[in-house]
Design an enzyme around this catalytic site. Structure first.
Site, PDB file in Angstrom:
ATOM      1  N   GLY C  17       1.048  -1.209   0.052  1.00 40.29           N
ATOM      2  CA  GLY C  17      -0.029  -0.024  -0.081  1.00 40.29           C
ATOM      3  C   GLY C  17       0.744   1.253   0.022  1.00 40.29           C
ATOM      4  N   GLY C 119       6.287  -2.673   3.068  1.00 42.12           N
ATOM      5  CA  GLY C 119       5.926  -3.526   4.231  1.00 42.12           C
ATOM      6  C   GLY C 119       6.213  -4.789   4.594  1.00 42.12           C
ATOM      7  N   ASP C 120       5.676  -5.315   5.485  1.00 45.56           N
ATOM      8  CA  ASP C 120       5.994  -6.798   5.719  1.00 45.56           C
ATOM      9  C   ASP C 120       6.054  -7.629   4.502  1.00 45.56           C
ATOM     10  OD1 ASP C 120       3.368  -6.465   5.736  1.00 45.56           O
ATOM     11  OD2 ASP C 120       2.996  -7.557   7.577  1.00 45.56           O
ATOM     12  N   GLY C 121       4.863  -7.693   3.932  1.00 45.80           N
ATOM     13  CA  GLY C 121       4.806  -8.476   2.659  1.00 45.80           C
ATOM     14  C   GLY C 121       6.117  -8.305   1.697  1.00 45.80           C
ATOM     15  N   ASP C 144       0.657   1.957   9.630  1.00 45.66           N
ATOM     16  CA  ASP C 144       0.290   1.766  10.779  1.00 45.66           C
ATOM     17  C   ASP C 144       1.675   1.885  11.881  1.00 45.66           C
ATOM     18  OD1 ASP C 144      -1.995   1.183   9.547  1.00 45.66           O
ATOM     19  OD2 ASP C 144      -1.843  -0.908   9.387  1.00 45.66           O
ATOM     20  N   ARG C 179     -23.640  14.978  20.370  1.00 47.31           N
ATOM     21  CA  ARG C 179     -23.385  13.807  19.998  1.00 47.31           C
ATOM     22  C   ARG C 179     -22.260  13.071  20.440  1.00 47.31           C
ATOM     23  NH1 ARG C 179     -24.882  15.274  13.713  1.00 47.31           N
ATOM     24  NH2 ARG C 179     -27.252  15.085  14.075  1.00 47.31           N
ATOM     25  N   MET C 186      -7.168   3.659  10.472  1.00 47.21           N
ATOM     26  CA  MET C 186      -6.529   2.549   9.877  1.00 47.21           C
ATOM     27  C   MET C 186      -5.947   1.952  11.185  1.00 47.21           C
ATOM     28  SD  MET C 186      -5.095   3.203   6.212  1.00 47.21           S
ATOM     29  CE  MET C 186      -6.069   3.151   4.647  1.00 47.21           C
ATOM     30  N   ARG C 188      -5.181  -2.443  11.532  1.00 49.64           N
ATOM     31  CA  ARG C 188      -5.872  -3.764  11.502  1.00 49.64           C
ATOM     32  C   ARG C 188      -5.108  -4.469  12.876  1.00 49.64           C
ATOM     33  NH1 ARG C 188      -6.469  -6.530   5.796  1.00 49.64           N
ATOM     34  NH2 ARG C 188      -7.299  -4.605   4.671  1.00 49.64           N
ATOM     35  N   GLN C 291      -6.393   8.822   4.692  1.00 55.50           N
ATOM     36  CA  GLN C 291      -5.193   8.780   5.493  1.00 55.50           C
ATOM     37  C   GLN C 291      -3.932   8.441   4.796  1.00 55.50           C
ATOM     38  OE1 GLN C 291      -6.493   6.429   9.502  1.00 55.50           O
ATOM     39  NE2 GLN C 291      -7.815   6.057   7.908  1.00 55.50           N
TER      40      GLN C 291
END
Lengths: 365, 365, 365, 365
Positions: C17, C119-121, C144, C179, C186, C188, C291
């Protein structure tokens, strides 16, 4: 401007959903009223506070520092209507006409005129009070810019700015990932935010409630871009936009009347359809309430200030029953009665629509 | 819009100081021209590039991604005038009329019409070329919003936004330190930026070229605030504002004509005078070029796009010799000849001035 | 730094990403490599482009102007893995090991080392290539902030800034309407964005994946505020947060492994539960891709630049198989192998958690 | 954290120039103190308010909504020193030691400890009071990031962000006009803002007080860019930067000691020299107070909150005489006495300097 009326004290309230610029209007009302010898009271939480007698005097100090702040220092609500007001009777909530109580509260505080800042629901109640003899002046407020009689409502420029900045952000991620990015913006009945933000943010497709869209046209546009080597597209959809002939599958469900429209998920559904039909990864972002909060743009602060001053001008001139409005870049007065039940929508011949088509935006038709 | 002319290829150039939105105009010109069957060439660095034959064809790809960017992809300059152009002759720079060369360059590239985006200097040169028979359409550009015939120029909203944000920042530091903060903004001859930004940023005094200011009024305003417990004040001054009867000591020196005005230091001098006369710490910030660079606001992007499309409309309609303009919120056409030598200034009866007075802004008079 | 290796040409790619700062890393890699005598090639669209031989040389001009831009000029994708790559065989898509082809493409272009930004992948694939003998240097990238071995990843500060600004906007609308506003951000598996943005934006509750939340605590917090006259609350929830003992009803569904987690709707479900249980109007905003797009903050641009330079330092030093990282405010090197399969999560003793509790933030436990 | 002291009531004050994040520190002090059973008083306008007994109790309501606001709700001043305080005696202002009065005022309000938020001047006074037996805890504050003992002061990230955004804006106008744009930023003795903002904003030259610059190097850099077709350059100069061997002509005049440095005009003078020596149009912008006002970045809000909580931790632990600080990304305590008379400057081996050189930034040496 001389005070041609016997009004010595006015009240101001904000009703309906909040919009950036509400505080700027309140500040302008207070400062210009005080400067011309009037006293000003603030009514809390819209018309509900008029029934419940939640009022306090506003001074120069009360409004110090509020110009750049979002929201409304007076509080607001979308619900309370004094003509059909929830009261507890024998442990049950029933709805009664409490307008007499509301008017009595004003009289008791020696308030002779009321400035109402709000959208169509609020203006309608204001008109009813005016019918009952209360000197009322209205200031139009809606993010959506869909109040008739005025070319521009405050808060709209800020909402467009927030949406356009989101498009700028989505643009780079769409381009990097070769994706379609769908941005759902506010606009149940009117597509002004989508139209302006889409043009400002370089959208390829802009879908608005005024033009039921043909999904095939959207897909064709995205594919045509792909063929030209543009592996991504940006789509802006107003929350109230819906597909031609398919009012149910995407967008909204009409249950008889405009009032009962249930919305939700227009953007998400569209993104899934695009992914399915165009075979290109698609993602949806729903901006939601971020569009209506926060500091107003300079444009909205100036417009709000002009409206607030003009509302006090109306009071001093005894020009009650009017809404202040912007027409041809000038502040004018429009009878509230003239705008009741009318709408301000994007029309087929709108110059912006034509300009959009000229630069290649697809409006789904 | 059908092409009622024999024009097949147009050129576009940007001249004078840059303004946010230039790229958005260029993009709209290119996209709407291509969409209607025209070819478009870009001329680099204003009219100088027309003399020097610095031109290249613009395509959809050329303008991809430029909408949000400040500056101009074509480059610009405040200097070069083909009718009085610096050329090197025998090692010396002399000024000659090179307009024939410029026109020959267009002819050679088979360019039949020219879109000129610029301020008064650029428009004047455009008008001269139009007199010589070149089909010219103009788009008004100035940060200062002082081009006659149009209510709004693109870039102005962005400049006001930058100045208002600076005021927001100065507000908190002024309040914490009990200081007077003076912000000098652009505006040599016109006070539009100061007026709008001052109102948007909650300024207590706004000093503009159109109202030679009385320093005593400014001091009185600051002291009156102190007496009410407001230990700080915000003052906005246009770079061209000057004190009544004292054109020399603060602001600018008039040396016979508007053209020869020397500016500089209006804000700094004012801050020192306030500190001396009001006995309160004062600081000055000069925003300068930050006001004219960077990404345009959504408002300016939309306005720029409308202008760009309208300029191509003029070409297709054969309506040459015109400037596109905004009047009463609609895009219209104004003969370039009608605006030559005229100004667009804040006038005594301007609604914004009156609104400003109503909320207590001191304009130094 | 002297070149202690025989490397003359390197390549750079971005995978996974996108994150604000990718272009700043690329620019720093290119500029610092060129400045030290290396040539640089860019591989398009992540590892897929290595298989497909989509590469071109990068020069100083290639990276001009990209520093402030979001996204990645090289394109990216979350999908392609050369070790398990989709190829068309007899009209069917099958997955094959194409890593040999990828390596051959590098050899053919005479590229001796690879800088992998991801990233990790992406890092995992980079580690596999390193095992096969390719000199690899890695730069950690994730919005993240959950890559182990480094205290901070670039893009994180921008994402936190976008989320905090959204909270500022929601704050005023929440307060005006009395309210509860829920903001889903973001995250996960890690709650860093929620934790930082929540603290920066004045959230009352912050719910993160590391602390399965007790809905009763959230409701109690909201009610306690109401009793103190604070008629509104702000709740930030990471997309991967879920209720204690109720992993299914709100948040995410665990289907056996972390890899198969299905997310979606955590914020929306929470808002509905709050409205039901606390009896206060609640609304949810899902920030989503906003984001991760757009211009990086100054902090992220500086960090990205440091990483890019440090990656080239690794190449020149022959320190392959490493990821550059930030530890104790200094750039260091960490073996990629050491971080495989590990996580970087908020832990119970994190100082920010303790600070949050001290100022009254409810973490749902 | 348990209260290991007999402290029941603390006071907090802000001194010196304001910085974004002051209100966030105050809020964190108040909320975390109240949450642990302490009462909190606010002292207005720095140490002057301690002499003049300008104090009031702070509650949860006092600090509601101040997190995003610039400035300090307590007011501040750069001037008042209780140990050398201006008092009127027989119509004349004389300076006397009023520290006894200041301490007596605290005793009378039953205040047992003091949290001091300020820069070097303020910390020095705090240290003197600590010597006199007052339990003092300090929070470091300076835009310039030049307080020793801590890697980062709050407000710095915001100032860098404002300066970097200005560079983004100047970039487009510089490029369009083929100009050199000089941006003068804060930093009398330390170049941290210039260094970070310059790197974040893509500056070509960065001139800082720590490296007396060689004008020839600056000119050479600009010309080298021109030769490569880059017709514009961006230069960042700290207000305290000065040319090597020419301490007088540009920048500052050293009159014997650091305390007496007179600054002003470094950027303007540099722009004129560049124009003269490089023959390229140059313009200067002085950001000034815009850098220190306005809403803090998310980073600064989080850091400020951490500092405020840590200061109360110090009080409860009886760890007086300390300044809270950030080292290696953790909050620690440093004896105030250890930092007196020391500086925190950019050093020759700073990693950022090396990274800057690697990507081609000229530091004037």
């Amino acid at each position: 401007m001389l005070n041609t009326t016997s009004v010595k004290t006015i009240a101001v309230l904000t009703g309906g959903g909040d919009a950036p610029g509400l505080n700027a209007v309140i500040r302008a009302v207070v400062r210009s009223a005080l400067g011309r010898g009037l006293a000003v009271w603030g009514i809390r939480n819209g018309f509900g506070g008029m029934v419940e007698n939640q009022m306090c005097e506003l001074t120069d100090v009360s409004v110090a520092g509020i110009l750049p702040r979002g929201g409304t220092m007076l509080g607001t609500t979308n619900r309370d209507n004094p003509f059909n007001y929830p009261v507890s009777r024998n442990g049950q909530v029933v709805y009664e006409n409490m307008s007499g109580q509301a008017l009595a509260n004003l009289r008791q505080a020696d308030i002779q005129a009321l400035v109402v800042i709000g959208g169509d629901g609020t203006l309608k109640i204001g008109a009813e009070f005016y019918q009952l003899g209360l000197p009322v002046v209205a200031v139009p407020k809606t993010i959506d810019n869909d109040i008739p009689g005025t070319e521009r409502t405050f808060g709209f420029d800020t909402a467009v700015g927030v949406a356009a900045e989101a498009l700028d952000r989505l643009h780079t991620t769409a381009e990097s990932h070769h994706r379609v990015m769908v941005l759902e913006v506010m606009g149940r009945y009117a597509g002004w935010i989508a139209l302006h933000a889409g043009m400002a943010g370089g959208a390829d497709c802009v879908l608005i409630p005024e033009i039921p869209f043909n999904l095939d046209s959207v897909i064709a546009k995205i594919k045509e871009r792909q063929e030209r080597g543009r592996q991504f597209s940006l789509v802006v959809i107003a929350e109230g936009a819906y597909p031609r002939g398919g009012e149910i599958s995407v967008g909204r469900i009409v249950e008889g009347s405009q009032e009962k429209i249930r919305l939700g998920g227009a953007g998400e559904k569209l993104a899934r359809e695009i992914e399915r039909l165009a075979g290109i990864e698609s993602r949806c972002t729903v901006l939601g309430h971020v569009q209506r909060g926060g500091t107003p743009t300079a444009f909205d602060r100036v417009l709000s200030t002009r409206y607030g001053v003009a509302a006090v001008d109306c009071v001093l001139a005894g020009a009650f029953g009017n809404m202040v409005a912007l027409q041809k870049n000038r502040i004018i007065r429009v009878p509230i009665a003239d705008i009741a039940g009318k709408a301000h929508n994007v029309t087929a011949d709108d110059e912006l629509l034509r300009a959009g088509r000229a630069i290649g935006i697809c409006f789904g038709d």
